[in-house]
Design a protein around this motif. Structure first.
Motif, PDB file in Angstrom:
ATOM      1  N   LYS A  52       0.805  -1.213   0.000  1.00  0.00           N
ATOM      2  CA  LYS A  52       0.000   0.000   0.000  1.00  0.00           C
ATOM      3  C   LYS A  52       0.841   1.268   0.000  1.00  0.00           C
ATOM      4  CE  LYS A  52      -3.750  -0.369  -0.201  1.00  0.00           C
ATOM      5  NZ  LYS A  52      -5.081  -0.905  -0.557  1.00  0.00           N
ATOM      6  N   ASN A  80      -2.368  -0.673   6.486  1.00  0.00           N
ATOM      7  CA  ASN A  80      -1.175  -0.475   5.668  1.00  0.00           C
ATOM      8  C   ASN A  80      -1.183   0.830   4.869  1.00  0.00           C
ATOM      9  OD1 ASN A  80       0.359  -2.649   6.424  1.00  0.00           O
ATOM     10  ND2 ASN A  80      -0.639  -4.039   4.983  1.00  0.00           N
ATOM     11  N   GLY A 188      -8.701  -6.521  -1.587  1.00  0.00           N
ATOM     12  CA  GLY A 188      -9.231  -5.652  -0.534  1.00  0.00           C
ATOM     13  C   GLY A 188      -9.963  -4.498  -1.213  1.00  0.00           C
ATOM     14  N   THR A 189      -9.232  -3.391  -1.449  1.00  0.00           N
ATOM     15  CA  THR A 189      -9.830  -2.316  -2.260  1.00  0.00           C
ATOM     16  C   THR A 189      -9.870  -2.729  -3.729  1.00  0.00           C
ATOM     17  OG1 THR A 189      -7.735  -1.234  -2.822  1.00  0.00           O
ATOM     18  CG2 THR A 189      -8.786  -0.585  -0.732  1.00  0.00           C
ATOM     19  N   CYS A 190      -9.085  -3.732  -4.090  1.00  0.00           N
ATOM     20  CA  CYS A 190      -8.943  -4.237  -5.467  1.00  0.00           C
ATOM     21  C   CYS A 190      -8.077  -3.330  -6.347  1.00  0.00           C
ATOM     22  CB  CYS A 190     -10.285  -4.516  -6.145  1.00  0.00           C
ATOM     23  SG  CYS A 190     -11.182  -5.823  -5.305  1.00  0.00           S
ATOM     24  N   GLY A 191      -7.400  -2.357  -5.724  1.00  0.00           N
ATOM     25  CA  GLY A 191      -6.459  -1.539  -6.477  1.00  0.00           C
ATOM     26  C   GLY A 191      -5.375  -2.394  -7.106  1.00  0.00           C
ATOM     27  N   THR A 192      -4.843  -3.352  -6.353  1.00  0.00           N
ATOM     28  CA  THR A 192      -3.736  -4.169  -6.853  1.00  0.00           C
ATOM     29  C   THR A 192      -4.179  -5.000  -8.053  1.00  0.00           C
ATOM     30  OG1 THR A 192      -2.921  -4.384  -4.581  1.00  0.00           O
ATOM     31  CG2 THR A 192      -1.986  -5.876  -6.224  1.00  0.00           C
ATOM     32  N   GLY A 222      -6.918  -6.550   5.759  1.00  0.00           N
ATOM     33  CA  GLY A 222      -6.558  -5.998   4.446  1.00  0.00           C
ATOM     34  C   GLY A 222      -7.387  -6.531   3.303  1.00  0.00           C
ATOM     35  N   SER A 269      -2.268 -12.337   4.422  1.00  0.00           N
ATOM     36  CA  SER A 269      -2.917 -12.200   3.105  1.00  0.00           C
ATOM     37  C   SER A 269      -2.044 -12.790   1.999  1.00  0.00           C
ATOM     38  CB  SER A 269      -3.311 -10.751   2.802  1.00  0.00           C
ATOM     39  OG  SER A 269      -2.180  -9.939   2.604  1.00  0.00           O
ATOM     40  N   PRO A 294       1.542  -9.107  -0.025  1.00  0.00           N
ATOM     41  CA  PRO A 294       1.381  -7.681   0.320  1.00  0.00           C
ATOM     42  C   PRO A 294       2.257  -7.170   1.466  1.00  0.00           C
ATOM     43  CG  PRO A 294      -0.739  -8.723  -0.001  1.00  0.00           C
ATOM     44  CD  PRO A 294       0.277  -9.827   0.045  1.00  0.00           C
ATOM     45  N   ASP A 295       2.459  -7.975   2.506  1.00  0.00           N
ATOM     46  CA  ASP A 295       3.299  -7.497   3.609  1.00  0.00           C
ATOM     47  C   ASP A 295       3.817  -8.690   4.404  1.00  0.00           C
ATOM     48  OD1 ASP A 295       1.045  -8.225   5.031  1.00  0.00           O
ATOM     49  OD2 ASP A 295       0.715  -6.278   5.969  1.00  0.00           O
ATOM     50  N   TYR A 300       1.440  -9.215  12.638  1.00  0.00           N
ATOM     51  CA  TYR A 300       0.272 -10.085  12.836  1.00  0.00           C
ATOM     52  C   TYR A 300       0.463 -11.150  13.907  1.00  0.00           C
ATOM     53  CZ  TYR A 300      -0.825  -7.890   8.396  1.00  0.00           C
ATOM     54  OH  TYR A 300      -1.055  -6.973   7.419  1.00  0.00           O
TER      55      TYR A 300
END
Ligand SMILES: Cc1ncc(COP(=O)(O)O)c(C=O)c1O
Length: 446
Positions: A52, A80, A188-192, A222, A269, A294-295, A300
């Motif tokens: 992110k 993130n 998540g936001t589906c940007g990726t 996320g 994730s 992603p991370d 976590y």
């Protein structure tokens, strides 16, 4: 800036680009593939630790380019994007406030505080839910109405997918010399998925774009379940070739296998995305798949404690919360079962099945309908615990084998059956995740 010497004038110069990408690393043991090459794209190599950061930088750049008077930025976030925005705000001299769910892992909230964020903690889903009247999105909107405040809004702002169209996509294309055949991302936001997928398909329409999501009520920060994705502006199912659902159990177990078998410090994730990828990617010559990780794991620990209780003995001095009796029961179960002959491998289970031993699938019906082993009846663990016996041998000394998604619920079921007098009960280690990884036959819904 010199990329060779890795010497930079600003932390923001560490943001990735086509010429300076985040690494991709081939996964060796975990895939079980003979032909297909699967690479993890390690997004914790971004300057603030997550995929992110790309979006945070793009959102700020976009707001600056629009000439907005920027004093205090505010954003609803699952953590993130907030961490990225906090750090970019520090560099740029803006104040930053985040609105987020109280269910976000303590580690992420602590990081936001450490990095100078003003936190508004609310009752909401892990990934903020559109339309929740008291949720993170509504609160960010309310705060943004004040003079000098600006909401960047990763959920609606095209700068989110554009960040991936401009960086993630071109990086992957160059890193694979244009040979990539499959692209897999958790949603998540589906940007990726949308931004990267659009770039890759513009280069080669045959690239398969595959989205992975968790179940309703999941515990993976996320990402969003199918129900929540339906309310997400950049969720564009018509642009993806496949969408898969993965259970928390499968995601956390895959994540744990990444740690111990691949020495990759992936977060939950990443486990989710890879579990989906391993179901979707064909093991064929020429296949080159890129899975976004992603991370990393370190934010976590509290979630890992819940999902991999066996790794955290009660005497562990770091224990944060009183131990749930169910977890204690499970630990006792594992202590007994792990030592004994009752845990069998997937290939032993396959031999037993072929020789007529009943193999009972104790997952939930929604998991069972999607993918199962032919000839295995489904008795969900709660029904088995409640005393359902149809499908079980009448002779309690006959052998019966049990399988679930990852080998946790089947051990619990084993203990239940032993408590009810069955003397020869076997639990399949690694469950369906291990079964599919070993490429043993499965059947999908008709
Ligand atoms: C850890 C993690 N994984 C996956 C995602 C999903 O990425 P996207 O929002 O681009 O769909 C996010 C987004 O916040 C995330 O923080």
């Amino acid at each position: 800036m010199s990329n060779d010497l890795r010497s930079y004038e600003s932390i923001l110069d560490l943001l990735p680009s086509e010429q300076s990408p985040t690494p991709i690393v081939r996964l060796g043991r975990i895939t079980g593939f003979e032909h297909a090459k699967v690479y993890a794209k390690l997004e914790w190599y971004n300057p603030f630790g997550a995929v992110k950061d790309r979006v945070a930088a793009s959102l700020v750049r976009d707001a600056e380019a629009r000439g907005l008077r920027l004093e205090t930025l505010v954003e609803p976030t699952s953590g993130n994007t907030g961490i990225g925005l906090a750090m970019i705000s520090n560099v740029r001299g803006y104040e930053f406030a985040a609105t987020l769910s109280k269910a976000i892992p303590e580690e992420k909230r602590a990081a936001l505080r450490l990095f100078g964020t003003d936190l508004y903690e609310l009752d909401d889903d892990l990934c903020p839910m559109p339309g929740a009247p008291e949720g993170a999105m509504a609160k960010a909107e309310e705060l943004a109405a004040q003079p000098g405040w600006t909401e960047l809004n990763q959920y609606q702002n095209a700068a989110n997918p554009e960040a991936h169209f401009a960086t993630t996509g071109p990086e992957i294309w160059r890193q694979t010399s244009g040979q990539v055949t499959h692209f897999v991302a958790a949603m998540g936001t589906c940007g990726t998925i949308t931004g990267t997928g659009r770039f890759l398909k513009a280069q080669n329409p045959d690239v398969q774009v595959i989205g992975v999501h968790p179940t309703d009520g999941h515990d993976i920060p996320g990402v969003r379940s199918r129900r929540a994705l339906a309310l997400t502006a950049f969720f564009k199912p018509e642009e993806y070739d496949q969408i898969l659902e993965v259970s928390d159990e499968d995601a956390y177990l895959t994540c744990s296998r990444l740690h111990t078998e691949e020495s990759i410090i992936a977060g939950p994730s990443s486990g989710l995305a890879l579990a989906g990828a391993l179901r979707a990617i064909p093991d064929e010559p020429g296949v080159i798949a890129i899975v976004i990780f992603p991370d990393n794991a370190f934010k976590y620990v509290s979630a890992f404690r819940r999902h991999l209780p066996d790794l955290f003995p009660p005497e562990d001095g770091l224990a944060l919360a009183p131990v749930d009796p169910y977890v204690q029961h499970l630990k006792a179960a594992f202590a007994i079962a792990d030592d004994g002959p009752d845990i069998i491998t997937v290939s032993e289970a396959n031999h037993l099945l072929e020789s007529g031993v009943p193999l009972i699938d104790v997952r939930n019906p929604d998991e069972y309908v999607k993918l199962r082993i032919a000839g295995t009846p489904n008795i969900p663990l709660p029904e088995l615990s409640a005393g359902r016996t149809d499908g079980l041998p009448e002779d309690k000394s006959a052998t019966v084998a049990l399988i679930c998604a990852g080998g946790v619920r089947s051990v619990y079921a084993l203990l239940e059956l032993k408590a009810h007098g069955y003397t020869s009960v076997k639990s399949v280690q690694g469950g369906m995740a291990a079964w599919t990884a070993a490429r043993l036959p499965t059947e999908e819904p008709a």
